[in-house]
Design an enzyme around this catalytic site. Structure first.
Site, mmCIF file in Angstrom:
data_model
loop_
_atom_site.group_PDB
_atom_site.id
_atom_site.type_symbol
_atom_site.label_atom_id
_atom_site.label_comp_id
_atom_site.label_asym_id
_atom_site.label_seq_id
_atom_site.Cartn_x
_atom_site.Cartn_y
_atom_site.Cartn_z
ATOM 1 N N GLU A 278 -66.673 -83.306 51.771
ATOM 2 C CA GLU A 278 -67.942 -84.032 51.636
ATOM 3 C C GLU A 278 -68.266 -84.241 50.162
ATOM 4 O O GLU A 278 -68.689 -85.317 49.749
ATOM 5 C CB GLU A 278 -69.084 -83.254 52.311
ATOM 6 N N GLU A 279 -68.052 -83.194 49.364
ATOM 7 C CA GLU A 279 -68.613 -83.192 48.010
ATOM 8 C C GLU A 279 -68.008 -84.227 47.074
ATOM 9 O O GLU A 279 -68.708 -84.858 46.311
ATOM 10 C CB GLU A 279 -68.470 -81.802 47.382
ATOM 11 N N HIS B 102 -75.212 -76.729 44.021
ATOM 12 C CA HIS B 102 -74.204 -77.204 43.052
ATOM 13 C C HIS B 102 -74.186 -76.405 41.748
ATOM 14 O O HIS B 102 -73.643 -76.869 40.757
ATOM 15 C CB HIS B 102 -74.378 -78.693 42.721
ATOM 16 N N ASP C 237 -74.664 -74.553 50.399
ATOM 17 C CA ASP C 237 -74.064 -75.897 50.493
ATOM 18 C C ASP C 237 -72.551 -75.756 50.612
ATOM 19 O O ASP C 237 -71.874 -75.752 49.598
ATOM 20 C CB ASP C 237 -74.469 -76.711 49.264
ATOM 21 N N ASP D 173 -76.908 -80.032 56.299
ATOM 22 C CA ASP D 173 -76.401 -80.023 54.926
ATOM 23 C C ASP D 173 -77.556 -80.175 53.940
ATOM 24 O O ASP D 173 -77.461 -80.907 52.973
ATOM 25 C CB ASP D 173 -75.372 -81.159 54.753
ATOM 26 N N HIS E 134 -70.308 -79.198 56.391
ATOM 27 C CA HIS E 134 -69.058 -79.481 55.674
ATOM 28 C C HIS E 134 -68.450 -78.213 55.086
ATOM 29 O O HIS E 134 -69.144 -77.352 54.549
ATOM 30 C CB HIS E 134 -69.208 -80.595 54.639
#
Ligand SMILES: [Zn+2]
Length: 487
Positions: A349-350, A448, A315, A377, A303
């Protein structure tokens, strides 16, 4: 990544019973001929060439570096996300793939100021406050520019919050101290530990708001222990007021939990994010057309969007870069897969999964021709094998592929309930899903957080992921046998 629905378990059980009867029947048949391999000698030779080329290539590394260092964080709706779409599309075009931009309407949430301090607690020195390190959860509403000040109430989990009741929660800032299970992660089950903890990131604000809380905080999800708060999307239920939501660095959550039993703890909290109008973005969809069955598609993907605190290297720049590398290597080795290899860089995606939903909707009529879908991912750590979301028969069918992958240490095959968030809607429509089974021991330290940066990618491990996915993608695109469909 939900659990396998009960009806699937029934089907799997029924199938296993069928296999057992077949096996029993075979016992009485003299020397049964072995099942034909799904992969020709030529394909197996090509898989080995792909593997070696991937291990020697720095293309995926350079793409990861460009996405994270030159473009930077790529939250949906941001200028960097837009730039990343253009960049990846141009790079895939340069490889000679047929590139399409497929429109996706994405949310546009922007982070604002985020500060917090304890302004009252037992033992406080005069004229002082205690700084609390936190970050807003994605989608959070704001406190207003002046912030809010309220007494805190600490609950270890949803049950404890319920037992406190409205009287002790109304008008307060709730802190959930439920912790990411590091022991579970150390046993190789980091994904499960994450899924357990992330329930609080999603549901804490509405659970607290139903009892009248003015803000909801969670102990940061993940194993970061350098006072690094972990963001990620939260959600608001229809039946509860929307209250500001944040994640407190695990150390600071522990500090608050330590002070709370000693006397009243008050926090001043300032969160000023904004939810702007939705904007247009795109899934980047790039085809390397199949030579004999071009209508059949094998997706390899990552993504393109990322959270905004770091630069989204692990990520998921690494996933996008590895998917691009698969296209690069198949082209460079002048291989002609039977089926179409489709490289996808997913939008959003997030904080919405809108790219995945838009693709599944737009391509619903072609789902029967979607042979398989792969997503990376889960970080770029050394892959030990392949995760599969599919029928038990895949294990036998993919043995020759696993044998090739074993030489780079990635020969394990295992079943998972869902192989990737973006390919989830395709799996629900019957498409078998795959992902690299990566070493996730450090992934949730950084994921994140502001520390999701390029230095966390080990080039050798990235190339091992590229090798695993290049081999798997090409094998699936050239398989002489169909794959059993889900569910
Ligand atoms: Zn991701």
């Amino acid at each position: 990544m939900d659990k396998i629905p009960a009806r699937c378990v029934v089907v799997i059980t029924a199938l296993m019973t069928a296999f057992t009867s077949i096996a029993e029947a075979h016992e009485t048949t003299p020397s049964p001929s072995p099942a034909p391999s799904a992969f020709s000698a030529q394909t197996l030779a090509d898989l080995k060439r792909l593997q070696q080329a991937a291990l020697a290539s720095d293309y995926a590394w350079r793409q990861t570096a460009y996405l994270s260092n030159n473009i930077g964080p790529r939250l949906s709706g941001s200028a960097q996300e837009k730039r990343a779409v253009e960049y990846v599309a141009a790079e895939l075009k340069a490889l000679g793939l047929e590139v399409k931009l497929e429109k996706v309407i994405v949310p546009h949430w922007v982070r604002g100021e985020e500060t917090a301090a304890l302004v009252q607690f037992h033992g406080q020195a005069p004229e002082t406050t205690q700084k609390i390190v936190l970050t807003a959860l994605g989608g959070s509403v704001a406190t207003g520019p002046e912030g809010l000040t309220a007494e805190m109430v600490v609950a270890k989990d949803f049950e404890e919050l319920q037992s406190l009741g409205r009287e002790k929660v109304a008008g307060r800032i709730v802190l959930f101290t439920n912790a990411y299970d590091k022991a579970m992660a150390a046993q190789g089950r980091a994904g499960d530990a994450y899924r357990q903890a992330v329930a609080y990131r999603g549901d804490a604000p509405s659970a607290a708001a139903r009892l009248g809380a003015v803000a909801a905080l969670i102990r940061s999800v993940g194993s970061a222990d350098y006072r690094l708060p972990h963001t990620g999307q939260t959600k608001y239920a229809e039946d509860a007021p929307k209250i500001p939501a944040g994640a407190v660095a695990s150390e600071d959550a522990d500090l608050i939990a330590h002070l709370a039993p000693q006397g009243p703890v008050r926090m001043r909290l300032v969160l000023t994010p904004q939810q702007l109008p939705d904007v247009e973005s795109f899934n980047v969809v790039a085809d390397l057309k199949g030579s004999t069955d071009p209508e059949q598609v094998v997706i390899v993907s990552g993504h393109l969007d990322s959270w905004d605190l770091g630069t989204g290297a692990i990520d998921d720049a690494s996933g996008v870069a590895v998917a691009m590398e698969v296209g690069n290597l198949v082209k460079r080795l002048k291989l002609a897969p039977k089926r179409t290899i489709r490289v996808i860089a997913w939008a959003n995606e997030e904080n919405g999964l809108r790219g995945a939903k838009a693709y599944a909707e737009a391509h619903a009529a072609e789902m029967g021709n979607h042979f398989a879908a792969i997503e990376m991912d889960g970080g770029a750590g050394h892959p030990v094998g392949i995760n599969m979301n599919g029928k038990p028969a895949l294990q036998e069918l993919l043995k020759p592929v696993a044998a090739v992958l074993q030489s780079s240490g990635a020969g394990a095959l295992d079943f998972v309930d869902g192989a990737g968030a973006d390919i989830g809607p395709l799996e629900k429509m019957g498409v078998p899903g795959f992902s690299p089974m990566s070493d996730g021991r450090t992934y949730f330290h950084y994921h994140h957080t502001a520390a999701d940066t390029l230095d966390k990618i080990v080039p050798k491990e990235l190339s091992e992921n590229a090798a695993a996915l290049a081999v798997l993608t090409y094998a699936l695109a050239n398989s002489e046998q169909p794959l059993p469909r889900l569910p």
